[in-house]
Design an enzyme around this catalytic site. Sequence first.
Site, PDB file in Angstrom:
ATOM      1  N   CYS A  29       0.886  -1.289   0.061  1.00  0.00           N
ATOM      2  CA  CYS A  29       0.013  -0.061  -0.162  1.00  0.00           C
ATOM      3  C   CYS A  29       0.892   1.118   0.065  1.00  0.00           C
ATOM      4  O   CYS A  29       0.367   2.359  -0.607  1.00  0.00           O
ATOM      5  CB  CYS A  29      -0.920  -0.016   1.144  1.00  0.00           C
ATOM      6  N   LYS A 104      -5.166   3.234   7.699  1.00  0.00           N
ATOM      7  CA  LYS A 104      -5.211   4.100   8.896  1.00  0.00           C
ATOM      8  C   LYS A 104      -4.469   5.270   8.647  1.00  0.00           C
ATOM      9  O   LYS A 104      -4.459   6.283   9.038  1.00  0.00           O
ATOM     10  CB  LYS A 104      -4.628   3.661  10.260  1.00  0.00           C
ATOM     11  N   SER A 450     -12.861  -5.752   8.017  1.00  0.00           N
ATOM     12  CA  SER A 450     -12.261  -5.014   6.847  1.00  0.00           C
ATOM     13  C   SER A 450     -13.307  -4.432   6.032  1.00  0.00           C
ATOM     14  O   SER A 450     -14.381  -4.806   5.932  1.00  0.00           O
ATOM     15  CB  SER A 450     -11.431  -6.153   6.287  1.00  0.00           C
TER      16      SER A 450
END
Length: 549
Positions: A29, A104, A450
């Site tokens: 990511c 996050k 999730s």
Amino acid sequence: MLRACGLKDDDFKKPLIGVANTWIEIGPCNYHLRELAQHVKDGIRKAGGTPLEFNTVSISDGITMGTEGMRASLISREVITDSIELVTRGNLFDALIILVGCDKTIPAGVMSLARLNIPGLILYGGSIAPGSFEGHPVTIQDVYEAIGAHASGSMSDAQLTALETQACPGAGACGGQFTANTMALVCEFLGIAPMGLSSVPATNAGKAASGERAGELVMDLLRKDVTPSKIITKTAIENAIAGVAATGGSTNAVLHLLAIANEAKVPLSIEDFDRVSAKTPILADLKPGGRFVATDLFAAGGTALVAKRMLEAGLLNGDAITVTGRTLAEEAADAKETKGQEVVRKKDNPLKPTGGLVILKGNLAPEGCVIKVAGHNTLNFRGPARVFDNEEAAFAEIEKEQIKAGDVVVIRYEGPKGGPGMREMLAVTAALVGQGLGDSVALLTDGRFSGATHGLMAGHVAPEAARRGPIAAVQDGDIISFDIPKRELNVEISGEEIQKRLSTWHAPSPRFLSGVMAKYALLVSSSSLGAVTLVPSGGAPSVQSGRTL
């Protein structure tokens, strides 16, 4: 000191622009953000600023899923926010651009901008491309569901290994409308990220130009003194909620938008999500409930096309300002729809007539809980409880195929305080789906899910078990009922019986007695408030501290 770092006389005559980078080598990511930062800094320099890059932490949900490490994920949101604040305050930056990737880092970036209230914007690193397995595209969602299929004997060792090796082909955040892509869309609909730049996929050739353009834009914001408080308003937040609902986005958006609103000092309650979602049809056919991934959405016309469709349907306030200096409506007007695309529908042909998020209350969730209804059509469910005091215990029973159709799986002591950290339950929910139980079993938890989770799953049940919430009173065999049209989640026992059981309840011993986990458990609020950390009574009041911790 700065000369020793390579700065010259001319650099000191220019505004100092902080470039907060959530780069980390652990997970796709954020893996490419080091390279993207170079293009951002080029844009800042060309526009007359001096960029100063710094790093913060990141936790990959996909890597930590189903393990003790997942406790660190939500906690990292607060740590990232705090660390960006510290470096920015310590160095007196004139403006700030924050590069984000995994789940996050995105809300943390927005939270820090709102808290600091200096000119700044968010740039998302972009989505991963889908992998390919047995001739069809796959994402990390497919891997977790395959674990359940493997446990039930419907997938071989070789197939599971092949899928795992091919699901994530390179850099970028998880490909469906999971939490990362949901929050990236939130940033664009909030106006705090430039529409169209963030949604360029991670490995797309246009990402470099997106980075440079973002660097130029932050200088425009500084010159015009456009601060986050002028952008993150109640109207902008409701636009973002509508965007989540219209795309079947992650339930984690509820937690994160509550936290962003808290930092921006904008009043927002959990009920606002249900109100906005109830009038917002699902227009985007995206995984986990739909067929397509983020790269398909980009190819179809991107988030701007979603906004354009929603504006045509009267579902957004187009007058909201964005970091480009233009309104949301002006940004959406530039959408270029690809002929024949099937990802984004028109208002008269929605996937569902109402949005993807539902807030339930009842004797099991007096403060509320969150359900995503994009991936299923079940409106009512009633069954006996199978109660587990942690995720591992539930997963073990699922692996042994001890959960049966009609059961309601209850996983507790996984909330913000009790976890601590409110672990996601994708390992559990995906295993149920993989065993073919996705439509015949319900699940509720004081933890969270999730963005890849789908099925009848109620998360963020509040108050949590560790705060003596009613979920702590549930016993095996109690009948639990979901009534989505009535927005109710109840256990079919009397209030007197619930209180009788809770009268003998004792708080579990803390899992951590020192360090960041212990600090978080001490300061964290209810999930119904966004699981933000609040100053204890006697300290500075929070904007939403009218409710008890």
